[in-house]
Design a protein around this motif. Structure first.
Motif, PDB file in Angstrom:
ATOM      1  N   HIS A  75      -0.689   1.933  12.905  1.00 55.72           N
ATOM      2  CA  HIS A  75      -0.531   1.672  11.469  1.00 55.72           C
ATOM      3  C   HIS A  75      -1.427   0.536  10.974  1.00 55.72           C
ATOM      4  O   HIS A  75      -1.141  -0.059   9.930  1.00 55.72           O
ATOM      5  CB  HIS A  75       0.932   1.347  11.153  1.00 55.72           C
ATOM      6  CG  HIS A  75       1.865   2.474  11.469  1.00 55.72           C
ATOM      7  ND1 HIS A  75       1.915   3.626  10.723  1.00 55.72           N
ATOM      8  CD2 HIS A  75       2.762   2.642  12.473  1.00 55.72           C
ATOM      9  CE1 HIS A  75       2.813   4.455  11.247  1.00 55.72           C
ATOM     10  NE2 HIS A  75       3.333   3.881  12.312  1.00 55.72           N
ATOM     11  N   THR A 108      -3.249   5.090   2.748  1.00 49.34           N
ATOM     12  CA  THR A 108      -1.929   5.487   2.263  1.00 49.34           C
ATOM     13  C   THR A 108      -1.579   6.897   2.737  1.00 49.34           C
ATOM     14  O   THR A 108      -0.468   7.145   3.198  1.00 49.34           O
ATOM     15  CB  THR A 108      -1.890   5.403   0.722  1.00 49.34           C
ATOM     16  OG1 THR A 108      -2.230   4.066   0.339  1.00 49.34           O
ATOM     17  CG2 THR A 108      -0.519   5.737   0.176  1.00 49.34           C
ATOM     18  N   GLU A 111      -0.751   6.831   6.666  1.00 49.04           N
ATOM     19  CA  GLU A 111       0.256   5.891   7.158  1.00 49.04           C
ATOM     20  C   GLU A 111      -0.336   4.647   7.824  1.00 49.04           C
ATOM     21  O   GLU A 111       0.194   4.147   8.814  1.00 49.04           O
ATOM     22  CB  GLU A 111       1.221   6.612   8.111  1.00 49.04           C
ATOM     23  CG  GLU A 111       1.988   7.716   7.402  1.00 49.04           C
ATOM     24  CD  GLU A 111       2.924   8.476   8.328  1.00 49.04           C
ATOM     25  OE1 GLU A 111       3.094   8.080   9.493  1.00 49.04           O
ATOM     26  OE2 GLU A 111       3.495   9.478   7.862  1.00 49.04           O
ATOM     27  N   ASP A 113      -0.672   0.931   7.255  1.00 48.59           N
ATOM     28  CA  ASP A 113       0.002  -0.032   6.385  1.00 48.59           C
ATOM     29  C   ASP A 113      -0.687  -1.388   6.309  1.00 48.59           C
ATOM     30  O   ASP A 113      -0.516  -2.117   5.340  1.00 48.59           O
ATOM     31  CB  ASP A 113       1.443  -0.260   6.873  1.00 48.59           C
ATOM     32  CG  ASP A 113       2.239   1.030   6.889  1.00 48.59           C
ATOM     33  OD1 ASP A 113       2.016   1.882   6.015  1.00 48.59           O
ATOM     34  OD2 ASP A 113       3.078   1.193   7.796  1.00 48.59           O
ATOM     35  N   LYS A 162       2.085  -1.718   2.099  1.00 50.88           N
ATOM     36  CA  LYS A 162       3.471  -1.438   1.680  1.00 50.88           C
ATOM     37  C   LYS A 162       3.927  -2.444   0.626  1.00 50.88           C
ATOM     38  O   LYS A 162       4.683  -2.101  -0.275  1.00 50.88           O
ATOM     39  CB  LYS A 162       4.416  -1.470   2.877  1.00 50.88           C
ATOM     40  CG  LYS A 162       4.297  -0.227   3.734  1.00 50.88           C
ATOM     41  CD  LYS A 162       5.408  -0.134   4.732  1.00 50.88           C
ATOM     42  CE  LYS A 162       5.383   1.275   5.310  1.00 50.88           C
ATOM     43  NZ  LYS A 162       6.476   1.535   6.200  1.00 50.88           N
TER      44      LYS A 162
END
Length: 165
Positions: A75, A108, A111, A113, A162
């Motif tokens: 991520h 985005t 995934e 982040d 996020k």
């Protein structure tokens, strides 16, 4: 004039090398060579193999900007090779902004982040650009262990995607 931003691979390597080295060496006198950046000789394997990407911004088929993403964790990823030709910088063209937005959209959708980057302190306008886009400067020691360090980098930034939503 709106740039076309598209994923690019090895077929554009020579043009990318020319753009990047000119900005690094001639414009900013950064002591870095092509040998220090073997990623530019094999864009597809270096960036795409791990789930990253490399984009080019074209105006009338001329490469005027680049941005790349190295995915180094499930991520997390690093921004690399953010360069825009001098005559295409600024709000009139917004190429850097469009390149960054393309990269963030990709993150985005995939995934990713956490975005990290390293740069050199002489690139003050680039640092201001990243800060306007909510990147926060961090100490080198706070970088993830797997972050792909470049020897010339002395300023590091982080953006949690996020938190931006």
């Amino acid at each position: 004039m709106k740039p076309d931003i598209i994923p690019i691979e090895n077929q554009h390597a020579d043009t990318v090398i020319d753009l990047v080295l000119n900005i690094q060496q001639k414009e900013f006198n950064i002591a870095i060579t092509l040998q220090d950046q073997p990623d530019l000789l094999d864009i597809k394997n270096f960036y795409y193999a791990s789930g990253g990407r490399f984009w080019g911004a074209f105006i009338n088929e001329e490469l005027v900007g680049t941005i790349a993403l190295i995915k180094f964790d499930e991520h997390a990823a690093a921004i690399r090779k953010m360069f825009v030709k001098k005559e295409y910088r600024g709000k009139e063209f917004s190429i850097a902004q469009k390149l960054l937005e393309t990269l963030i959209q990709y993150c985005t959708e995939n995934e990713i982040d956490d975005l990290y980057l390293g740069t050199v302190s002489i690139l003050e306008a680039a640092l201001r650009f990243y800060e306007r886009n909510h990147f926060v400067r961090i100490e080198k020691g706070l970088l993830p262990e797997a972050f792909p360090l470049m020897s010339a980098d002395n300023v590091f930034c982080h953006l949690n995607l996020k938190e931006q939503k």
